[in-house]
Design an enzyme around this catalytic site. Structure first.
Site: not given
Ligand code: GDP
Ligand code: MN
Length: 382
Positions: A101, A189
């Site tokens: 991530y 993101e």
């Protein structure tokens, strides 16, 4: 404003972030054609503005034409958390060993953007953030100086990313911050940033939210917004009516005047155990037709089971709003969903008298109104 995955990927790819080969498709044959051009296996991914598509059945892998057809048939036209899926992204499936991530967002507490990295990427990152916050390395950035290369390396090192891909991940993180900064991002993101068996990294998903108020200086992104809104009837309707509207996933519809008041109402719905279906600010001086349009908006959302109207009169007058509510509701033979009204401020007493209690439930306080609306919504869902 939230970009679709395919749009965010385009923005990321243009900035040099590795992304899988992909094509957008809106019918089954289109999916098959795209899959053949890209080469099997492919991932077929619903293009709707919600997270957690994977878990909700909006993402399927296909190894051949039959599977691609099957995936396309099941995903196109499906209802994903209240959103109708009319387009999918067909994408070269990534053979991955790890899911990382990486993200940039604004840390309001610190008053600074923060870069985040974790080796526990994938569909459970929200749980990781909640249960094991230390699994996400964080590095605050001074916007005056931008992200120093050592900060990117530190975040990647702190997260425990494998040596073999650390440089690549740092470089993706640096690019992501640059994009966030250049494009007036609210969040940027990549989850997951996949690590392949050849030690390459590739962005398998992309999220980019832009500060709405900066769109005037981001013409390319503003264009994408129009295209993105085109995918959702309700967002389109909100644009036509000129409302500040955000669709959420719950079943209690919310209408109020003034962004702060609407946010408060949202929070209270949540506080009383309900789930807000939307944010809808009718603005100041709301006249009858605007009230009718606002009701039309929330009634058009299939998820809505009850509606709470929260009006604080200032320029907006309580009697005017009450008239608008009556007029709008009188048009129905049967009111689609129960409506609870709370009026305060200018002419609230006149308004309360005008309101037709055959059509709406009137409550004196905001707390009572919200609780009542939440109860109505719960009764239906039981
Ligand atoms: P989200 O659930 O809406 O965030 O959608 P994502 O794009 O993040 O996909 C969710 C999950 O689907 C990922 O974490 C992967 O496990 C899986 N997935 C997505 N794309 C691919 C792909 O190309 N190949 C493989 N093997 N899995 C994928
Ligand atoms: Mn994702």
């Amino acid at each position: 404003m939230k970009l679709h995955e395919y749009q965010a990927k385009q923005v990321f790819a243009d900035a040099g972030v590795p992304t899988p080969d992909s094509q957008l498709a809106s019918d089954v044959d289109g999916v098959v054609t795209a899959a053949e051009e890209i080469g099997y296996p492919v991932a077929v991914k619903a293009q709707v503005q919600v997270g957690g598509r994977g878990k909700a059945g909006g993402i399927k892998l296909a190894d051949d034409e039959d599977e691609a057809r099957e995936a396309a048939e099941s995903i196109l036209g499906m209802d994903l958390k209240g959103y109708h899926v009319d387009r999918v992204l067909v994408e070269e499936a990534v053979d991955f060993t790890d899911e990382l991530y990486v993200g940039i967002t604004m840390d309001r507490g610190e008053g600074k953007p923060v870069a985040m990295v974790s080796t526990k990427g994938g569909v459970n990152i929200e749980e990781v953030a909640e249960e094991d916050p230390d699994a996400i390395a964080r590095e605050h950035i001074d916007p005056a100086f931008g992200m120093h290369p050592y900060q990117a390396r530190k975040a990647v090192y702190d997260a425990g990313v494998d040596q073999s891909v650390a440089r690549d991940v740092s470089s993706v993180l640096t690019t992501l911050y640059q994009l966030w900064d250049d494009k007036d991002g609210a969040d940027a993101e990549i989850n997951p940033l996949m690590v392949t068996s050849d030690d390459d990294v590739i962005a398998a998903d992309a999220v980019m939210n832009i500060d709405e108020d900066a769109l005037f200086r981001q013409p390319e992104l503003a264009e994408m917004e129009e295209e993105a809104a085109g995918g959702d009837e309700l967002e389109q309707k909100a644009d036509e009516y000129g409302f500040d509207y955000v669709r959420l996933e719950g079943n209690t519809g919310i209408i109020g005047n003034g962004a702060g008041l609407v946010m408060t109402t949202l929070d209270l719905v949540d506080y009383y155990g309900g789930e807000p279906a939307n944010f809808l600010d009718v603005g100041g001086g709301a006249k009858a037709d605007r009230i009718a349009n606002a009701l039309d908006m929330v009634f058009s959302d299939d998820n809505v089971e009850s509606v709470v109207f929260n009006i604080f009169g200032g320029i907006t007058r309580g009697d005017e709003v009450a008239k608008g509510i009556n007029e709008a509701l009188e048009q129905f033979d049967e009111i689609p969903k129960p409506v609870v009204v709370r009026l305060a401020g200018t002419n609230w007493e006149e308004g309360m008298e005008i309101l037709n209690e055959d059509l709406v439930t009137v409550e004196q306080t905001l707390e009572d109104a919200v609780q009542r609306a939440v109860e109505y919504a719960e009764e239906v869902s039981e």
